[in-house]
Design an enzyme around this catalytic site. Structure first.
Site, mmCIF file in Angstrom:
data_model
loop_
_atom_site.group_PDB
_atom_site.id
_atom_site.type_symbol
_atom_site.label_atom_id
_atom_site.label_comp_id
_atom_site.label_asym_id
_atom_site.label_seq_id
_atom_site.Cartn_x
_atom_site.Cartn_y
_atom_site.Cartn_z
ATOM 1 N N ASN A 180 2.077 -4.515 6.850
ATOM 2 C CA ASN A 180 1.549 -3.239 7.334
ATOM 3 C C ASN A 180 1.183 -2.406 6.105
ATOM 4 O O ASN A 180 2.062 -1.893 5.419
ATOM 5 C CB ASN A 180 2.632 -2.534 8.178
ATOM 6 C CG ASN A 180 2.244 -1.112 8.543
ATOM 7 O OD1 ASN A 180 1.088 -0.711 8.412
ATOM 8 N ND2 ASN A 180 3.225 -0.337 8.998
ATOM 9 N N LYS B 67 -0.310 0.422 5.924
ATOM 10 C CA LYS B 67 -0.291 1.884 6.102
ATOM 11 C C LYS B 67 -1.567 2.487 5.483
ATOM 12 O O LYS B 67 -2.623 1.880 5.579
ATOM 13 C CB LYS B 67 0.987 2.469 5.512
ATOM 14 C CG LYS B 67 2.227 1.707 6.022
ATOM 15 C CD LYS B 67 3.523 2.346 5.685
ATOM 16 C CE LYS B 67 4.655 1.487 6.244
ATOM 17 N NZ LYS B 67 5.964 2.097 6.113
ATOM 18 N N HIS C 141 4.830 2.691 15.850
ATOM 19 C CA HIS C 141 5.453 2.669 14.524
ATOM 20 C C HIS C 141 6.152 4.003 14.298
ATOM 21 O O HIS C 141 5.659 5.050 14.729
ATOM 22 C CB HIS C 141 4.393 2.438 13.447
ATOM 23 C CG HIS C 141 5.017 2.238 12.099
ATOM 24 N ND1 HIS C 141 5.406 3.300 11.316
ATOM 25 C CD2 HIS C 141 5.361 1.113 11.433
ATOM 26 C CE1 HIS C 141 5.965 2.815 10.210
ATOM 27 N NE2 HIS C 141 5.945 1.494 10.255
ATOM 28 N N GLU D 273 6.282 5.996 11.946
ATOM 29 C CA GLU D 273 5.463 7.064 11.342
ATOM 30 C C GLU D 273 4.523 7.685 12.379
ATOM 31 O O GLU D 273 4.233 8.874 12.331
ATOM 32 C CB GLU D 273 4.699 6.505 10.131
ATOM 33 C CG GLU D 273 5.656 6.304 8.956
ATOM 34 C CD GLU D 273 5.353 5.106 8.074
ATOM 35 O OE1 GLU D 273 4.203 4.638 8.052
ATOM 36 O OE2 GLU D 273 6.294 4.623 7.399
ATOM 37 N N GLU E 119 12.503 -1.852 13.760
ATOM 38 C CA GLU E 119 12.485 -1.248 12.429
ATOM 39 C C GLU E 119 13.420 -0.043 12.412
ATOM 40 O O GLU E 119 13.042 1.050 12.847
ATOM 41 C CB GLU E 119 11.078 -0.777 12.080
ATOM 42 C CG GLU E 119 10.066 -1.890 12.037
ATOM 43 C CD GLU E 119 8.844 -1.509 11.215
ATOM 44 O OE1 GLU E 119 8.646 -2.112 10.155
ATOM 45 O OE2 GLU E 119 8.126 -0.581 11.618
ATOM 46 N N GLY F 254 10.838 2.157 4.082
ATOM 47 C CA GLY F 254 10.383 2.785 2.840
ATOM 48 C C GLY F 254 11.511 3.390 2.009
ATOM 49 O O GLY F 254 11.254 4.126 1.069
ATOM 50 N N SER G 260 12.079 -2.097 4.530
ATOM 51 C CA SER G 260 12.429 -2.488 3.156
ATOM 52 C C SER G 260 12.629 -3.992 2.966
ATOM 53 O O SER G 260 13.487 -4.434 2.211
ATOM 54 C CB SER G 260 13.660 -1.725 2.675
ATOM 55 O OG SER G 260 13.352 -0.339 2.587
HETATM 56 P P1 PGA Z 1 8.658 -0.834 4.342
HETATM 57 O O1 PGA Z 1 7.840 -0.469 5.671
HETATM 58 O O2 PGA Z 1 8.686 -2.327 4.243
HETATM 59 O O3 PGA Z 1 7.909 -0.191 3.232
HETATM 60 O O4 PGA Z 1 10.040 -0.269 4.533
HETATM 61 C C1 PGA Z 1 7.973 -1.232 6.834
HETATM 62 C C2 PGA Z 1 7.180 -0.642 7.964
HETATM 63 O O5 PGA Z 1 7.135 0.601 8.077
HETATM 64 O O6 PGA Z 1 6.564 -1.362 8.775
#
Ligand code: PGA
Length: 247
Positions: free
Chosen positions: A8, A10, A93, A95, A165, A171, A208
């Site tokens: 992903n 983003k 997601h 976010e 998640e 992140g 992560s």
């Molecule tokens: P990350 O993001 O691997 O940077 O933690 C994962 C995601 O939000 O899908």
């Protein structure tokens, strides 16, 4: 069993960077037996499709609106995705839920519209740190699944993917341990059963994930794949996770 390794991106990688990424990645796929799926930003989807040629790498969109067309400034539609043969789309997601305020009713409409159009929703769920600390993880996940997946056509392992998640792991560099992920994902399967949904829907783990922990997570039986943010942005790092079976 074949797993899904998804990146992903983003809000990273415009069309030019997307082309160089795909070129680099295509050269590193030798012997990869899992399904590779990448979610570039909408503006880079056409460049990704062109750069991929006949490569088996799959493409997904990060977001979509559920209406077919019309006065919805800034949105893209499912028919637009299909024009580029985009087979997957993220929905829910964290976010989108927390920064852009998308609620369960909207997410449910998106999942429904995608299913109707034959584009596979990758429906994301996950608890926040406060939920986990208050031992509300199960209730939060249950609510997200119940409302997000209400009133849909029959679901099966080929028409939808789930992604677990934990919000505190996205992140932040803090990953759920493979054991934690396995336990919570087992709970998700039990929730699916109580909702009369198939227990064998594919579930990805995200939060992560990096080359150092990808193999251990993928080794768990409930983990059908990974949804990777940061560590999917460089072709070398993403390729290292695609090659997890050889590590
Ligand atoms: P990350 O993001 O691997 O940077 O933690 C994962 C995601 O939000 O899908």
């Amino acid at each position: 069993m074949t797993k899904i390794i998804a990146g992903n991106w983003k809000m990273n990688h415009g069309p030019e960077e997307t082309k160089s990424f795909m070129k680099a990645l295509r050269g590193q796929l030798e012997g990869a037996s899992d399904r590779i799926l990448i979610f570039p930003p909408a503006i880079s989807l056409a460049a990704a499709r062109e750069a991929l040629g006949d490569s088996p790498i799959l493409l997904g969109a990060q977001n979509v609106y559920y209406e077919q067309k019309g006065a919805f400034t800034g949105e893209i539609s499912i028919p637009m995705l299909k024009e580029l043969s985009i087979g997957f789309c993220l929905v829910g997601h964290s976010e989108r839920r927390h920064i852009f305020g998308e609620d369960s009713a909207l997410l449910n409409k998106k999942v429904k519209a995608l299913l109707e159009e034959g584009v596979i929703p990758v429906f994301c769920i996950g608890e926040q740190l406060a939920d986990r600390e208050a031992q509300h993880t199960f209730a939060v996940l249950e609510e997200q699944l119940k409302t997000g997946l209400a009133g849909l056509p029959p679901l099966n392992k080929d028409n939808i993917v789930l992604a677990y998640e934990p919000v505190w792991a996205i992140g932040t560099g803090k990953t759920a341990t493979p054991e934690d992920a396995e336990e919570t994902m087992g709970q998700i399967r039990r929730i699916l059963k109580t909702l009369s949904l198939p227990m064998d829907l594919p579930i990805l783990y995200g939060g992560s994930v990096k080359p150092e922990n990808a193999g251990a997570l993928l080794g768990k039986s409930h983990v059908d794949g990974l949804l990777i943010g940061n560590a999917s942005l460089a072709p070398e790092s993403f390729a290292a996770m695609i090659k997890w079976r050889k590590e």
